[in-house]
Design a protein around this motif. Structure first.
Motif, PDB file in Angstrom:
ATOM      1  N   ILE A   1       7.223  -5.089  -5.661  1.00 16.34           N
ATOM      2  CA  ILE A   1       6.135  -5.608  -6.503  1.00 16.34           C
ATOM      3  C   ILE A   1       5.100  -4.518  -6.802  1.00 16.34           C
ATOM      4  O   ILE A   1       4.637  -4.374  -7.939  1.00 16.34           O
ATOM      5  CB  ILE A   1       5.455  -6.808  -5.818  1.00 16.34           C
ATOM      6  CG1 ILE A   1       6.426  -7.991  -5.747  1.00 16.34           C
ATOM      7  CG2 ILE A   1       4.178  -7.217  -6.565  1.00 16.34           C
ATOM      8  CD1 ILE A   1       5.931  -9.161  -4.911  1.00 16.34           C
ATOM      9  N   SER A   2       4.732  -3.732  -5.784  1.00 18.14           N
ATOM     10  CA  SER A   2       3.701  -2.709  -5.978  1.00 18.14           C
ATOM     11  C   SER A   2       4.210  -1.556  -6.856  1.00 18.14           C
ATOM     12  O   SER A   2       3.439  -0.978  -7.621  1.00 18.14           O
ATOM     13  CB  SER A   2       3.205  -2.176  -4.626  1.00 18.14           C
ATOM     14  OG  SER A   2       4.220  -1.469  -3.946  1.00 18.14           O
ATOM     15  N   ILE A   3       5.498  -1.221  -6.759  1.00 20.49           N
ATOM     16  CA  ILE A   3       6.075  -0.187  -7.627  1.00 20.49           C
ATOM     17  C   ILE A   3       5.949  -0.619  -9.089  1.00 20.49           C
ATOM     18  O   ILE A   3       5.472   0.128  -9.945  1.00 20.49           O
ATOM     19  CB  ILE A   3       7.561   0.058  -7.298  1.00 20.49           C
ATOM     20  CG1 ILE A   3       7.715   0.693  -5.929  1.00 20.49           C
ATOM     21  CG2 ILE A   3       8.200   0.965  -8.356  1.00 20.49           C
ATOM     22  CD1 ILE A   3       9.151   0.710  -5.430  1.00 20.49           C
ATOM     23  N   ASP A   4       6.394  -1.838  -9.356  1.00 23.02           N
ATOM     24  CA  ASP A   4       6.377  -2.362 -10.725  1.00 23.02           C
ATOM     25  C   ASP A   4       4.951  -2.423 -11.254  1.00 23.02           C
ATOM     26  O   ASP A   4       4.684  -2.056 -12.409  1.00 23.02           O
ATOM     27  CB  ASP A   4       7.018  -3.751 -10.737  1.00 23.02           C
ATOM     28  CG  ASP A   4       7.246  -4.270 -12.145  1.00 23.02           C
ATOM     29  OD1 ASP A   4       8.013  -3.642 -12.895  1.00 23.02           O
ATOM     30  OD2 ASP A   4       6.655  -5.306 -12.503  1.00 23.02           O
TER      31      ASP A   4
ATOM     32  N   LEU B   1       2.241  -0.596 -10.284  1.00 23.27           N
ATOM     33  CA  LEU B   1       1.615   0.711 -10.499  1.00 23.27           C
ATOM     34  C   LEU B   1       2.168   1.410 -11.736  1.00 23.27           C
ATOM     35  O   LEU B   1       1.414   2.039 -12.487  1.00 23.27           O
ATOM     36  CB  LEU B   1       1.811   1.601  -9.269  1.00 23.27           C
ATOM     37  CG  LEU B   1       1.029   2.924  -9.298  1.00 23.27           C
ATOM     38  CD1 LEU B   1      -0.474   2.659  -9.312  1.00 23.27           C
ATOM     39  CD2 LEU B   1       1.395   3.809  -8.106  1.00 23.27           C
ATOM     40  N   LEU B   2       3.473   1.308 -11.951  1.00 25.56           N
ATOM     41  CA  LEU B   2       4.076   1.927 -13.133  1.00 25.56           C
ATOM     42  C   LEU B   2       3.455   1.369 -14.415  1.00 25.56           C
ATOM     43  O   LEU B   2       3.161   2.121 -15.353  1.00 25.56           O
ATOM     44  CB  LEU B   2       5.589   1.695 -13.136  1.00 25.56           C
ATOM     45  CG  LEU B   2       6.411   2.547 -12.178  1.00 25.56           C
ATOM     46  CD1 LEU B   2       7.847   2.042 -12.116  1.00 25.56           C
ATOM     47  CD2 LEU B   2       6.396   4.008 -12.612  1.00 25.56           C
ATOM     48  N   LYS B   3       3.257   0.087 -14.452  1.00 27.03           N
ATOM     49  CA  LYS B   3       2.677  -0.541 -15.643  1.00 27.03           C
ATOM     50  C   LYS B   3       1.179  -0.270 -15.741  1.00 27.03           C
ATOM     51  O   LYS B   3       0.652  -0.034 -16.829  1.00 27.03           O
ATOM     52  CB  LYS B   3       2.937  -2.050 -15.616  1.00 27.03           C
ATOM     53  CG  LYS B   3       4.414  -2.404 -15.741  1.00 27.03           C
ATOM     54  CD  LYS B   3       4.654  -3.894 -15.571  1.00 27.03           C
ATOM     55  CE  LYS B   3       6.135  -4.224 -15.706  1.00 27.03           C
ATOM     56  NZ  LYS B   3       6.416  -5.667 -15.474  1.00 27.03           N
ATOM     57  N   TYR B   4       0.504  -0.284 -14.600  1.00 23.18           N
ATOM     58  CA  TYR B   4      -0.948  -0.122 -14.597  1.00 23.18           C
ATOM     59  C   TYR B   4      -1.376   1.263 -15.050  1.00 23.18           C
ATOM     60  O   TYR B   4      -2.297   1.411 -15.862  1.00 23.18           O
ATOM     61  CB  TYR B   4      -1.491  -0.395 -13.193  1.00 23.18           C
ATOM     62  CG  TYR B   4      -2.994  -0.271 -13.095  1.00 23.18           C
ATOM     63  CD1 TYR B   4      -3.819  -1.330 -13.450  1.00 23.18           C
ATOM     64  CD2 TYR B   4      -3.591   0.919 -12.666  1.00 23.18           C
ATOM     65  CE1 TYR B   4      -5.206  -1.211 -13.387  1.00 23.18           C
ATOM     66  CE2 TYR B   4      -4.976   1.042 -12.597  1.00 23.18           C
ATOM     67  CZ  TYR B   4      -5.770  -0.024 -12.956  1.00 23.18           C
ATOM     68  OH  TYR B   4      -7.134   0.098 -12.902  1.00 23.18           O
ATOM     69  N   LEU B   5      -0.726   2.305 -14.533  1.00 23.68           N
ATOM     70  CA  LEU B   5      -1.160   3.670 -14.835  1.00 23.68           C
ATOM     71  C   LEU B   5      -0.831   4.116 -16.262  1.00 23.68           C
ATOM     72  O   LEU B   5      -1.340   5.137 -16.712  1.00 23.68           O
ATOM     73  CB  LEU B   5      -0.536   4.654 -13.838  1.00 23.68           C
ATOM     74  CG  LEU B   5      -1.128   4.640 -12.424  1.00 23.68           C
ATOM     75  CD1 LEU B   5      -0.460   5.691 -11.556  1.00 23.68           C
ATOM     76  CD2 LEU B   5      -2.640   4.868 -12.456  1.00 23.68           C
ATOM     77  N   LYS B   6      -0.008   3.363 -16.966  1.00 31.20           N
ATOM     78  CA  LYS B   6       0.289   3.714 -18.348  1.00 31.20           C
ATOM     79  C   LYS B   6      -0.976   3.671 -19.208  1.00 31.20           C
ATOM     80  O   LYS B   6      -1.130   4.462 -20.141  1.00 31.20           O
ATOM     81  CB  LYS B   6       1.339   2.753 -18.926  1.00 31.20           C
ATOM     82  CG  LYS B   6       2.752   3.040 -18.455  1.00 31.20           C
ATOM     83  CD  LYS B   6       3.749   2.101 -19.132  1.00 31.20           C
ATOM     84  CE  LYS B   6       5.172   2.400 -18.693  1.00 31.20           C
ATOM     85  NZ  LYS B   6       6.154   1.484 -19.341  1.00 31.20           N
ATOM     86  N   ALA B   7      -1.857   2.739 -18.887  1.00 31.26           N
ATOM     87  CA  ALA B   7      -3.059   2.564 -19.715  1.00 31.26           C
ATOM     88  C   ALA B   7      -4.357   2.688 -18.929  1.00 31.26           C
ATOM     89  O   ALA B   7      -5.440   2.510 -19.487  1.00 31.26           O
ATOM     90  CB  ALA B   7      -3.001   1.204 -20.405  1.00 31.26           C
ATOM     91  N   ASN B   8      -4.254   3.001 -17.633  1.00 29.85           N
ATOM     92  CA  ASN B   8      -5.462   3.033 -16.808  1.00 29.85           C
ATOM     93  C   ASN B   8      -5.507   4.289 -15.930  1.00 29.85           C
ATOM     94  O   ASN B   8      -4.521   4.995 -15.765  1.00 29.85           O
ATOM     95  CB  ASN B   8      -5.512   1.791 -15.908  1.00 29.85           C
ATOM     96  CG  ASN B   8      -5.581   0.502 -16.692  1.00 29.85           C
ATOM     97  OD1 ASN B   8      -6.643   0.094 -17.150  1.00 29.85           O
ATOM     98  ND2 ASN B   8      -4.436  -0.157 -16.850  1.00 29.85           N
ATOM     99  N   SER B   9      -6.701   4.534 -15.384  1.00 30.29           N
ATOM    100  CA  SER B   9      -6.910   5.689 -14.524  1.00 30.29           C
ATOM    101  C   SER B   9      -6.887   5.251 -13.056  1.00 30.29           C
ATOM    102  O   SER B   9      -6.612   4.095 -12.726  1.00 30.29           O
ATOM    103  CB  SER B   9      -8.260   6.339 -14.834  1.00 30.29           C
ATOM    104  OG  SER B   9      -9.325   5.477 -14.450  1.00 30.29           O
TER     105      SER B   9
ATOM    106  N   THR C   1       0.787  -1.239   0.000  1.00 33.79           N
ATOM    107  CA  THR C   1       0.000   0.000   0.000  1.00 33.79           C
ATOM    108  C   THR C   1       0.820   1.290   0.000  1.00 33.79           C
ATOM    109  O   THR C   1       0.255   2.358  -0.193  1.00 33.79           O
ATOM    110  CB  THR C   1      -0.950   0.031   1.214  1.00 33.79           C
ATOM    111  OG1 THR C   1      -0.171  -0.025   2.429  1.00 33.79           O
ATOM    112  CG2 THR C   1      -1.903  -1.149   1.174  1.00 33.79           C
ATOM    113  N   GLU C   2       2.142   1.199   0.209  1.00 33.38           N
ATOM    114  CA  GLU C   2       2.957   2.423   0.229  1.00 33.38           C
ATOM    115  C   GLU C   2       2.905   3.157  -1.097  1.00 33.38           C
ATOM    116  O   GLU C   2       2.827   4.384  -1.160  1.00 33.38           O
ATOM    117  CB  GLU C   2       4.407   2.098   0.586  1.00 33.38           C
ATOM    118  CG  GLU C   2       5.356   3.303   0.493  1.00 33.38           C
ATOM    119  CD  GLU C   2       5.007   4.404   1.487  1.00 33.38           C
ATOM    120  OE1 GLU C   2       4.929   5.574   1.058  1.00 33.38           O
ATOM    121  OE2 GLU C   2       4.801   4.107   2.675  1.00 33.38           O
ATOM    122  N   PHE C   3       2.945   2.404  -2.190  1.00 34.56           N
ATOM    123  CA  PHE C   3       3.009   3.041  -3.503  1.00 34.56           C
ATOM    124  C   PHE C   3       1.694   3.000  -4.268  1.00 34.56           C
ATOM    125  O   PHE C   3       1.474   3.807  -5.165  1.00 34.56           O
ATOM    126  CB  PHE C   3       4.139   2.406  -4.320  1.00 34.56           C
ATOM    127  CG  PHE C   3       5.479   2.552  -3.658  1.00 34.56           C
ATOM    128  CD1 PHE C   3       6.072   3.795  -3.524  1.00 34.56           C
ATOM    129  CD2 PHE C   3       6.122   1.454  -3.120  1.00 34.56           C
ATOM    130  CE1 PHE C   3       7.287   3.939  -2.876  1.00 34.56           C
ATOM    131  CE2 PHE C   3       7.349   1.583  -2.486  1.00 34.56           C
ATOM    132  CZ  PHE C   3       7.930   2.831  -2.363  1.00 34.56           C
TER     133      PHE C   3
END
Length: 270
Positions: free
Chosen positions: A238-241, A243-251, A22-24
């Motif tokens: 794991i959460s950093i990786d 979120l970086l990938k998720y927000l590229k194509a999602n809100s 949950t930190e990132f």
């Protein structure tokens, strides 16, 4: 000095996993740690020091993940500030850190007492959701992009200081601030992660030194602490990786929905 903070190895691992995840992600680590303690039956009082050490673990994760960026900035300093782009980024990170640093020192007593309430977390989860939802709308409707400068980095720093309230989310607020100020998704997310390092690493190191001097602040001493640290580091990476990938194509939408549902459940069960 007697043991101030009672904690088992199992509790430490669970809290480390919660912190790492949950930190990132924009769902608030401090808020979830407070909630997790309620379910584990662990005292909220005295937990701020332990939380800061877990934050140090996630700071290590983000430093290692962005090691090329960090190494480039440090290398530029030792070479006499010859790279103007890296000089600017270093300056922006320093300026962006100031608001949370100052307010964190001023509100320290409240952070360890008044703010550590499940009812406050429920309210700030909703408030943070509104900020993130509006930021998403703003991102979709705006035209063109802007670059970081001294003013925008300071304002994003103000957004970061909102995360002093458990439930707001550091990443959620700083990324939203970047959206409002016209930054691209990539720039807003990258600056958010880099900006998190000084505050979470600094607070973690200070609390770790405090625990080194007074190891009985956490029951089980460094054995208990190490399990939480390792689990927070692994799941932080794991959460950093993700979120970086998720927000590229999602809100932020899925996180907004999650936060509101969680707030409703908290208010219902309080």
């Amino acid at each position: 000095m007697g043991t101030l903070y009672m904690l088992s190895i199992f509790d430490s691992i669970i809290l480390g996993v919660v912190q790492g995840i949950t930190e990132f992600l924009p769902i608030s680590s401090s808020g979830h740690l407070i909630i997790a303690r309620e379910f584990l039956g662990v005292s909220q009082e005295g937990g701020l020091a332990f939380d800061a050490v877990l934050q140090l673990a996630t700071a290590c994760a983000v430093i290692l993940y962005f090691r090329k960026d960090i190494f480039g900035l440090v290398k530029n300093i030792f070479k006499g500030f010859k790279d103007s782009s890296k000089n600017k980024l270093t300056l922006y990170l320093i300026i962006g850190t100031i608001p949370a640093l100052v307010l964190g020192l001023l509100l320290k007593d409240f952070m360890d007492t008044t703010f550590r309430s499940v009812s406050i977390v429920a309210g700030t989860l909703v408030l943070g959701s509104v900020v993130m939802y509006v930021a998403d709308l703003f991102l979709k409707k705006r035209k063109g992009e802007k670059q970081l400068n001294i003013i925008t980095s300071f304002i994003i720093g103000l957004f970061q200081s909102l995360a002093l309230l458990p439930g707001m989310s550091r990443s959620g607020m700083t990324i939203s601030g970047g959206y409002f100020l016209g930054l691209s998704k990539e720039q807003a997310v990258r600056f958010s992660f880099l900006l998190s390092i000084p505050i979470i690493a600094g607070s973690g190191l200070l609390q770790l030194l405090h625990i080194i001097k007074n190891p009985t602040l956490v029951s089980g001493g460094f054995t208990t602490l190490s399990f939480g640290f390792v689990s927070a580091f692994i799941f932080g990476w794991i959460s950093i990786d993700f979120l970086l990938k998720y927000l590229k194509a999602n809100s932020f939408r899925v996180f907004v929905v999650y936060r509101i549902i969680l707030a409703i459940l908290l208010l219902y069960f309080i």
